[in-house]
Motif scaffolding. Structure first.
Motif, PDB file in Angstrom:
ATOM      1  N   LEU A 151     -37.730 -41.568  16.196  1.00 39.69           N
ATOM      2  CA  LEU A 151     -39.174 -41.751  16.280  1.00 39.69           C
ATOM      3  C   LEU A 151     -39.827 -40.465  16.773  1.00 39.69           C
ATOM      4  O   LEU A 151     -40.046 -40.287  17.966  1.00 39.69           O
ATOM      5  CB  LEU A 151     -39.523 -42.905  17.223  1.00 39.69           C
ATOM      6  N   PRO A 152     -40.126 -39.527  15.889  1.00 40.22           N
ATOM      7  CA  PRO A 152     -40.758 -38.278  16.311  1.00 40.22           C
ATOM      8  C   PRO A 152     -42.189 -38.495  16.791  1.00 40.22           C
ATOM      9  O   PRO A 152     -42.842 -39.464  16.435  1.00 40.22           O
ATOM     10  CB  PRO A 152     -40.732 -37.432  15.036  1.00 40.22           C
ATOM     11  N   MET A 153     -42.653 -37.555  17.627  1.00 37.41           N
ATOM     12  CA  MET A 153     -43.987 -37.641  18.229  1.00 37.41           C
ATOM     13  C   MET A 153     -44.846 -36.454  17.775  1.00 37.41           C
ATOM     14  O   MET A 153     -44.331 -35.387  17.455  1.00 37.41           O
ATOM     15  CB  MET A 153     -43.881 -37.604  19.758  1.00 37.41           C
ATOM     16  N   TRP A 154     -46.158 -36.646  17.807  1.00 39.17           N
ATOM     17  CA  TRP A 154     -47.058 -35.566  17.439  1.00 39.17           C
ATOM     18  C   TRP A 154     -48.420 -35.798  18.085  1.00 39.17           C
ATOM     19  O   TRP A 154     -48.735 -36.887  18.561  1.00 39.17           O
ATOM     20  CB  TRP A 154     -47.218 -35.484  15.921  1.00 39.17           C
ATOM     21  N   PHE A 155     -49.240 -34.736  18.107  1.00 33.60           N
ATOM     22  CA  PHE A 155     -50.622 -34.873  18.561  1.00 33.60           C
ATOM     23  C   PHE A 155     -51.474 -33.834  17.858  1.00 33.60           C
ATOM     24  O   PHE A 155     -50.970 -32.834  17.338  1.00 33.60           O
ATOM     25  CB  PHE A 155     -50.728 -34.688  20.086  1.00 33.60           C
ATOM     26  N   THR A 156     -52.764 -34.060  17.811  1.00 34.44           N
ATOM     27  CA  THR A 156     -53.728 -33.049  17.376  1.00 34.44           C
ATOM     28  C   THR A 156     -54.828 -32.973  18.424  1.00 34.44           C
ATOM     29  O   THR A 156     -55.154 -33.965  19.070  1.00 34.44           O
ATOM     30  CB  THR A 156     -54.363 -33.390  16.006  1.00 34.44           C
ATOM     31  N   ALA A 157     -55.376 -31.787  18.581  1.00 35.40           N
ATOM     32  CA  ALA A 157     -56.448 -31.579  19.562  1.00 35.40           C
ATOM     33  C   ALA A 157     -57.370 -30.474  19.058  1.00 35.40           C
ATOM     34  O   ALA A 157     -56.993 -29.671  18.205  1.00 35.40           O
ATOM     35  CB  ALA A 157     -55.870 -31.215  20.927  1.00 35.40           C
ATOM     36  N   LYS A 158     -58.562 -30.449  19.591  1.00 35.68           N
ATOM     37  CA  LYS A 158     -59.544 -29.422  19.257  1.00 35.68           C
ATOM     38  C   LYS A 158     -59.534 -28.322  20.310  1.00 35.68           C
ATOM     39  O   LYS A 158     -59.021 -28.485  21.414  1.00 35.68           O
ATOM     40  CB  LYS A 158     -60.946 -30.036  19.175  1.00 35.68           C
ATOM     41  N   LYS A 159     -60.107 -27.201  19.953  1.00 36.16           N
ATOM     42  CA  LYS A 159     -60.273 -26.106  20.907  1.00 36.16           C
ATOM     43  C   LYS A 159     -60.998 -26.616  22.148  1.00 36.16           C
ATOM     44  O   LYS A 159     -61.971 -27.362  22.056  1.00 36.16           O
ATOM     45  CB  LYS A 159     -61.081 -24.984  20.265  1.00 36.16           C
ATOM     46  N   GLY A 160     -60.492 -26.218  23.306  1.00 34.65           N
ATOM     47  CA  GLY A 160     -61.109 -26.604  24.560  1.00 34.65           C
ATOM     48  C   GLY A 160     -60.512 -27.847  25.176  1.00 34.65           C
ATOM     49  O   GLY A 160     -60.773 -28.155  26.340  1.00 34.65           O
ATOM     50  N   SER A 161     -59.706 -28.587  24.402  1.00 38.29           N
ATOM     51  CA  SER A 161     -59.076 -29.780  24.960  1.00 38.29           C
ATOM     52  C   SER A 161     -57.931 -29.373  25.875  1.00 38.29           C
ATOM     53  O   SER A 161     -57.254 -28.379  25.637  1.00 38.29           O
ATOM     54  CB  SER A 161     -58.541 -30.669  23.840  1.00 38.29           C
ATOM     55  N   ASN A 162     -57.716 -30.114  26.923  1.00 40.32           N
ATOM     56  CA  ASN A 162     -56.597 -29.826  27.826  1.00 40.32           C
ATOM     57  C   ASN A 162     -55.652 -31.021  27.966  1.00 40.32           C
ATOM     58  O   ASN A 162     -54.843 -31.063  28.870  1.00 40.32           O
ATOM     59  CB  ASN A 162     -57.111 -29.408  29.209  1.00 40.32           C
ATOM     60  N   GLN A 163     -55.801 -32.001  27.046  1.00 47.00           N
ATOM     61  CA  GLN A 163     -54.927 -33.161  27.072  1.00 47.00           C
ATOM     62  C   GLN A 163     -54.305 -33.375  25.706  1.00 47.00           C
ATOM     63  O   GLN A 163     -54.995 -33.337  24.676  1.00 47.00           O
ATOM     64  CB  GLN A 163     -55.692 -34.423  27.472  1.00 47.00           C
ATOM     65  N   ALA A 164     -52.989 -33.563  25.697  1.00 48.01           N
ATOM     66  CA  ALA A 164     -52.251 -33.850  24.475  1.00 48.01           C
ATOM     67  C   ALA A 164     -51.759 -35.284  24.546  1.00 48.01           C
ATOM     68  O   ALA A 164     -50.817 -35.582  25.270  1.00 48.01           O
ATOM     69  CB  ALA A 164     -51.078 -32.891  24.323  1.00 48.01           C
ATOM     70  N   LYS A 165     -52.410 -36.179  23.833  1.00 52.76           N
ATOM     71  CA  LYS A 165     -52.010 -37.581  23.813  1.00 52.76           C
ATOM     72  C   LYS A 165     -51.096 -37.793  22.608  1.00 52.76           C
ATOM     73  O   LYS A 165     -51.563 -37.936  21.480  1.00 52.76           O
ATOM     74  CB  LYS A 165     -53.236 -38.483  23.748  1.00 52.76           C
ATOM     75  N   PHE A 166     -49.808 -37.797  22.881  1.00 50.67           N
ATOM     76  CA  PHE A 166     -48.840 -37.908  21.800  1.00 50.67           C
ATOM     77  C   PHE A 166     -48.859 -39.319  21.204  1.00 50.67           C
ATOM     78  O   PHE A 166     -49.116 -40.300  21.883  1.00 50.67           O
ATOM     79  CB  PHE A 166     -47.433 -37.570  22.308  1.00 50.67           C
ATOM     80  N   ARG A 167     -48.586 -39.362  19.907  1.00 48.17           N
ATOM     81  CA  ARG A 167     -48.479 -40.624  19.186  1.00 48.17           C
ATOM     82  C   ARG A 167     -47.180 -40.627  18.385  1.00 48.17           C
ATOM     83  O   ARG A 167     -46.627 -39.576  18.058  1.00 48.17           O
ATOM     84  CB  ARG A 167     -49.652 -40.796  18.220  1.00 48.17           C
ATOM     85  N   HIS A 168     -46.731 -41.819  18.039  1.00 52.29           N
ATOM     86  CA  HIS A 168     -45.577 -41.927  17.165  1.00 52.29           C
ATOM     87  C   HIS A 168     -45.972 -41.482  15.764  1.00 52.29           C
ATOM     88  O   HIS A 168     -47.014 -41.875  15.248  1.00 52.29           O
ATOM     89  CB  HIS A 168     -45.070 -43.363  17.110  1.00 52.29           C
ATOM     90  N   LEU A 169     -45.131 -40.688  15.164  1.00 49.89           N
ATOM     91  CA  LEU A 169     -45.360 -40.297  13.784  1.00 49.89           C
ATOM     92  C   LEU A 169     -45.080 -41.471  12.849  1.00 49.89           C
ATOM     93  O   LEU A 169     -45.594 -41.537  11.739  1.00 49.89           O
ATOM     94  CB  LEU A 169     -44.450 -39.121  13.435  1.00 49.89           C
ATOM     95  N   CYS A 170     -44.273 -42.420  13.312  1.00 52.60           N
ATOM     96  CA  CYS A 170     -43.878 -43.568  12.488  1.00 52.60           C
ATOM     97  C   CYS A 170     -44.927 -44.671  12.511  1.00 52.60           C
ATOM     98  O   CYS A 170     -45.743 -44.749  13.406  1.00 52.60           O
ATOM     99  CB  CYS A 170     -42.576 -44.162  12.997  1.00 52.60           C
ATOM    100  N   SER A 171     -44.834 -45.533  11.512  1.00 54.69           N
ATOM    101  CA  SER A 171     -45.396 -46.871  11.597  1.00 54.69           C
ATOM    102  C   SER A 171     -44.230 -47.830  11.776  1.00 54.69           C
ATOM    103  O   SER A 171     -43.125 -47.578  11.320  1.00 54.69           O
ATOM    104  CB  SER A 171     -46.165 -47.233  10.329  1.00 54.69           C
ATOM    105  N   PHE A 172     -44.501 -48.941  12.450  1.00 52.61           N
ATOM    106  CA  PHE A 172     -43.462 -49.924  12.727  1.00 52.61           C
ATOM    107  C   PHE A 172     -43.711 -51.166  11.884  1.00 52.61           C
ATOM    108  O   PHE A 172     -44.851 -51.598  11.738  1.00 52.61           O
ATOM    109  CB  PHE A 172     -43.478 -50.320  14.206  1.00 52.61           C
ATOM    110  N   GLU A 173     -42.650 -51.717  11.352  1.00 53.26           N
ATOM    111  CA  GLU A 173     -42.766 -52.935  10.578  1.00 53.26           C
ATOM    112  C   GLU A 173     -41.830 -53.974  11.173  1.00 53.26           C
ATOM    113  O   GLU A 173     -40.639 -53.720  11.340  1.00 53.26           O
ATOM    114  CB  GLU A 173     -42.374 -52.687   9.131  1.00 53.26           C
ATOM    115  N   VAL A 174     -42.398 -55.107  11.542  1.00 58.06           N
ATOM    116  CA  VAL A 174     -41.611 -56.217  12.050  1.00 58.06           C
ATOM    117  C   VAL A 174     -41.701 -57.309  10.990  1.00 58.06           C
ATOM    118  O   VAL A 174     -42.750 -57.919  10.803  1.00 58.06           O
ATOM    119  CB  VAL A 174     -42.132 -56.721  13.401  1.00 58.06           C
ATOM    120  N   LEU A 175     -40.600 -57.521  10.291  1.00 58.97           N
ATOM    121  CA  LEU A 175     -40.571 -58.428   9.153  1.00 58.97           C
ATOM    122  C   LEU A 175     -39.826 -59.706   9.539  1.00 58.97           C
ATOM    123  O   LEU A 175     -38.650 -59.652   9.913  1.00 58.97           O
ATOM    124  CB  LEU A 175     -39.881 -57.761   7.963  1.00 58.97           C
ATOM    125  N   TYR A 176     -40.528 -60.834   9.471  1.00 58.11           N
ATOM    126  CA  TYR A 176     -39.932 -62.135   9.752  1.00 58.11           C
ATOM    127  C   TYR A 176     -39.597 -62.810   8.427  1.00 58.11           C
ATOM    128  O   TYR A 176     -40.474 -62.983   7.579  1.00 58.11           O
ATOM    129  CB  TYR A 176     -40.901 -63.016  10.542  1.00 58.11           C
TER     130      TYR A 176
END
Length: 514
Positions: A151-176
C-alpha cells in the motif's frame, strides 16, 4: 600586488559561498508529514457506492519507521523536477503517525513562482513527460490479517504549505459474496471489466468467521480463491492501484469478473458507476451467485436492519426509505394500503374502505373538497393518524408528497432493472450516485392483485383534485414496449404500496409542505 589579488579572490570566494549558502537556505522546505487514519469504516460516509457496514473493520497500520525515505518531485509550468537528495524522516512521534522532513528545491525551480510538491513513499517512481509514474511493487503497509500487503503512500501540496497529509495510493475493495445456490462453490475475483482499469493485486481472503481462507499468504490475484458452502457467505479484500500518481481514473459501468467453479462469469447488470475511483477510498460491495448468474445484491443497504435512510442528495434534502412499508429487503413488495388507511388488508372494495359511508364513493366522510362527493372538510393531505408510514414506522417517517415524487424523478436517472429476479425501477441520483429500488408491486382492485411484476404503484399523501376527492396521487411506472413513469391518480379504495420519506426533526416544517 599579488597579495592584494589573493585577498580579493578570497573575499569574492567568501561572498560567493555566503551567497550560495543563503540561496540554499532560501530553497529549503520543511514539512510535517502525517500518515492517514486507517480504519476503513471511517471512509464510509459520502464515498461509498454500495455501502456495507465495516462491523469487522479492516484496520490498516500506516506508521513512519526509522529509515523511511520520501521521494520528492516539483511540478512547475508543466515540467517535473526531481529533488536529488532524498530526504530521510526525523522526529517521529510516539504513535508513528507524524514526522518531519526537509529538502532543497532544485535550482531550475523558480522559488518565486507557484509550484506543486509531490511526495511519494513506499513505491518506486519515475518521471515520464510531465507525469510522475508509480511502480507499485514495494511493501509499505500491513493489515491486521496479513503482513504482506503493498500500500504505497503519496501526497500533493502547494507552494507555501508546511504539512504533508499522506494518503493511500490504493483504493480498497471489500467484496461480500453470497452463495444462494444449492451447492458449495469456489470463487475467484479477477477484477472489473473496464476501459481504463487500475492494477489489482494482493488480496486477503476471509471466510465469514473472519479467518483467512485459502493459502496463508497470497500475493498474486490469480491465486485468490475462496470456497463458500451453500447458503454461506465469504469476504474478499482487494487493493486497486492506479498507474499514475497525478491523474484520477474514471471507471464507468464496471462489470465484476469472476471465476465460479472454474467457469468465467461476469455480472449482467452492472448497477454501479465508479465516476471517480478515488485513491484511498473503501468501496464495499455485495454480490450473489444463484447457481447460474452472478449479480450485485442488496445494492442499497448497509446491513439487514431495515429501513435505511437513503440520501440521494436531493435539493429539498428529502431522504427516502430503502424498502417498502412492510418489506424487509428492497426487492419485496411489502404491504398494500387503501389511501388514508394504516392497516394492510387482503382485499380492497368500496364497501370496506374506511372513508366511504356504506361503500359509496360519493359519500366520503373525510378528505373531501366537493359536496357532490360527501362531507366537505377541504383537507387535501393525510393527517398523521391516517399516514401509514407515520403510524407503522414512527414519527420520523411520512408518506411522500407529490413534489417529493417529482423531485426524485427529476434528479435521478431511472432505469428498469431486475435484482435477484425481481423487476422494478432503479432511481440512481444524478447528484451523489446513491440509489433506491422500487419493485414492481402491482396494485389491488376489486378483482384482486393486478399487474404484479409489470407495474409499480406508490401512494402519495395527497388526494388528487378538489373536483375528484375520490382519487389520490400515486407514483406509477410500467415496464413494456411503451413503458412509462409518472405521477398519476388512483381510486382511494384501491390497494397500493407505500415508500416512506424520512423527516428530519430540524426540517420537519419544510418537509411537511412538500
Amino acid at each position: 600586488m599579488k597579495k592584494y589579488a589573493s585577498l580579493l579572490l578570497l573575499l569574492l570566494t567568501v561572498v560567493l559561498l555566503s551567497s550560495c549558502e543563503e540561496d540554499i537556505e532560501k530553497r529549503q522546505v520543511t514539512f510535517t508529514a502525517m500518515m492517514p487514519n486507517d480504519d476503513l469504516s471511517s471512509f464510509r460516509p459520502g464515498c461509498i457506492i454500495n455501502g456495507v457496514p465495516a462491523t469487522d473493520a479492516f484496520n490498516l497500520t500506516a506508521q513512519w519507521k526509522d529509515g523511511d525515505k520520501i521521494k520528492i518531485y516539483i511540478l512547475q509550468d508543466e515540467k517535473v523536477y526531481e529533488v536529488e537528495s532524498v530526504p530521510s524522516i526525523n522526529d517521529i512521534s510516539s504513535d508513528g503517525k507524524t514526522c518531519s522532513f526537509q529538502f532543497t528545491l532544485p535550482k531550475k525551480v523558480n522559488r518565486d513562482k507557484d509550484y506543486d510538491v509531490i511526495g511519494v513513499t513506499g513505491v518506486e517512481v519515475y518521471i515520464y513527460e510531465s507525469k510522475v509514474i508509480g511502480l507499485c511493487n514495494m511493501k509499505r503497509v500491513s493489515t491486521e490479517r496479513s503482513n504482506e500487503i503493498v500500500l504505497p503512500m503519496w501526497f500533493t501540496a502547494k507552494k507555501g504549505s508546511n504539512q504533508a497529509k499522506f494518503r493511500h495510493l490504493c483504493s480498497f475493495e471489500v467484496l461480500y459474496i453470497n452463495n444462494l445456490s444449492d451447492s458449495s462453490i469456489t470463487f475467484k475475483h479477477t477484477g472489473f471489466q473496464t476501459q481504463f482499469p487500475w492494477y489489482r493485486y494482493n488480496a486477503s481472503i476471509l471466510l465469514s468467521d473472519g479467518k483467512v481462507g485459502g493459502k496463508e499468504e497470497q500475493s498474486e490475484a490469480e491465486s485468490d480463491e475462496i470456497t463458500i458452502p451453500s447458503g454461506g457467505t465469504g469476504t474478499i479484500v482487494s487493493w486497486y492501484v492506479p498507474q499514475t500518481i497525478i491523474a484520477d481514473v474514471s471507471i464507468d459501468n464496471a462489470k465484476l469478473k469472476a471465476v465460479v467453479n472454474g467457469t468465467d462469469v461476469t455480472t449482467i447488470d452492472a448497477m454501479k458507476s465508479y465516476k471517480n475511483f478515488t485513491r484511498g477510498t473503501a468501496y464495499y460491495m455485495q454480490v450473489s451467485w444463484d447457481g447460474t448468474t452472478l449479480y450485485f445484491s442488496n445494492e442499497f443497504c448497509p446491513d439487514s436492519n431495515h429501513p435505511h435512510i437513503i440520501d440521494l442528495g436531493l435539493p429539498s434534502g428529502t431522504k427516502w426509505a430503502c424498502c417498502n412499508l412492510g418489506a424487509n429487503i428492497p426487492t419485496k413488495c411489502g404491504y398494500y394500503f387503501a389511501w388514508g388507511e394504516t392497516t394492510p388488508k387482503p382485499y380492497f372494495r368500496e364497501y370496506n374502505y374506511k372513508w366511504y359511508k356504506d361503500g359509496d364513493d360519493h359519500n366520503i366522510t373525510k378528505y373531501c373538497s366537493n359536496s357532490d362527493y360527501g362531507i366537505v372538510d377541504n383537507i387535501v393531505g393525510l393527517q398523521l393518524e391516517d399516514d401509514a408510514a407515520y403510524v407503522n414506522w414512527g414519527p420520523e417517517w411520512r408518506m411522500p408528497g407529490t413534489a417529493q415524487m417529482n423531485e426524485i424523478m427529476n434528479n435521478c436517472t431511472s432505469q428498469w432493472i431486475k435484482i435477484n429476479g425481481v423487476g422494478g425501477y432503479l432511481f440512481k441520483s444524478n447528484i451523489n450516485n446513491n440509489a433506491v429500488f422500487f419493485p414492481a408491486n402491482g396494485w389491488y382492485s376489486k378483482n384482486g392483485l393486478q399487474e404484479l411484476e409489470n407495474d409499480g404503484t406508490y401512494w402519495s399523501r395527497f388526494n388528487a383534485y378538489s373536483t375528484r376527492p375520490d382519487l389520490a396521487h400515486t407514483m406509477c411506472f410500467r415496464y413494456s414496449s411503451m413503458g412509462w413513469l409518472d405521477v398519476a391518480t388512483f381510486s382511494r379504495h384501491n390497494g397500493c404500496g407505500v415508500r416512506a420519506v424520512y423527516v428530519d426533526k430540524s426540517r420537519r416544517i419544510c418537509i411537511k409542505h412538500l
